[in-house]
Write a protein that holds these residues in place. Sequence first.
Motif, PDB file in Angstrom:
ATOM      1  N   CYS A  14     126.990  52.509  31.922  1.00 22.40           N
ATOM      2  CA  CYS A  14     126.602  53.893  31.658  1.00 22.40           C
ATOM      3  C   CYS A  14     125.075  53.968  31.615  1.00 22.40           C
ATOM      4  O   CYS A  14     124.432  53.148  30.959  1.00 22.40           O
ATOM      5  N   MET A  16     123.317  56.011  30.145  1.00 22.73           N
ATOM      6  CA  MET A  16     122.791  56.532  28.882  1.00 22.73           C
ATOM      7  C   MET A  16     122.934  55.535  27.736  1.00 22.73           C
ATOM      8  O   MET A  16     122.036  55.389  26.928  1.00 22.73           O
ATOM      9  N   CYS A  17     124.095  54.853  27.670  1.00 24.73           N
ATOM     10  CA  CYS A  17     124.327  53.976  26.508  1.00 24.73           C
ATOM     11  C   CYS A  17     124.525  52.521  26.910  1.00 24.73           C
ATOM     12  O   CYS A  17     124.648  51.662  26.040  1.00 24.73           O
ATOM     13  N   CYS A  29     129.220  57.516  30.922  1.00 23.63           N
ATOM     14  CA  CYS A  29     130.564  57.344  30.351  1.00 23.63           C
ATOM     15  C   CYS A  29     131.061  58.642  29.705  1.00 23.63           C
ATOM     16  O   CYS A  29     130.283  59.547  29.410  1.00 23.63           O
ATOM     17  N   CYS A  32     129.385  59.593  26.326  1.00 21.51           N
ATOM     18  CA  CYS A  32     128.060  60.222  26.454  1.00 21.51           C
ATOM     19  C   CYS A  32     128.176  61.634  27.015  1.00 21.51           C
ATOM     20  O   CYS A  32     127.469  62.544  26.590  1.00 21.51           O
TER      21      CYS A  32
HETATM   22 ZN   LIG Z   1     127.504  56.130  27.707  1.00 24.61          ZN
END
Ligand SMILES: [Zn+2]
Length: 226
Positions: A14, A16-17, A29, A32
């Motif tokens: 992902c 973002m994370c 994901c 997120c």
């Molecule tokens: Zn994520």
Amino acid sequence: MWNDFLDMLFPSYCQMCEAGLAKGEKIICIYCRYHLPLANYHLLEANPLEKRFMGKVHVRYAWAYLKFTKRGRVQKALHALKYKGKQEVGQLMGIWYGEELRKSGHGEHFDLILPVPLHPSKLKKRGYNQSDTFASGLSEALATEWSPNLLIRTTASSTQTRKKRFERWKNVESIFGVSDPAQIKDKRILLVDDVITTGATLEACVEVLQDAGCREVSIAAIAAAQ
Ligand SMILES: [Zn+2]
């Protein structure tokens, strides 16, 4: 099967994370996606971003999709978009935000989407303009045209480079231009950028577009600092 094999060799994360993506998840994901720090400026009568431009340039709307926080997930995604070649992050944000705008009745408010151009030397180095990816995603979701080469940024002349910082600041507008004013005339333009900080670059672009005869300019970014 080939894709499953590739996923095994090069698992995707992902943006973002950094959690491993499950089957069916792409780029960002599900967790997120449902915990995005939405700014929701397009739902407000007046918003803090519009206030930032007030008294400087006239814009119809000024919006950001997400709230930018340092060291947060949004910063991570923007970093991937800008420095790790993850153009699909910008495209996806454009599609998601475009869908939100359409749902809230803003789907038919623009005739043309224009990204803030990168300086030619930066474009050469990076190979793409991260704002183009956002513009193209928005264009897809809003069924509105976008163009990467109507709003242009010209290389600063040597005299400009020699000028002191303060003078260059004053001259920021002179480095933007419109390649074909006939295509801007009377249009309702959505000017887009990846992230809004001071807004000085956007202000310069708004002025150039208004001088070229557009009907109105609105602004949208993937994220804005609070
Ligand atoms: Zn994520």
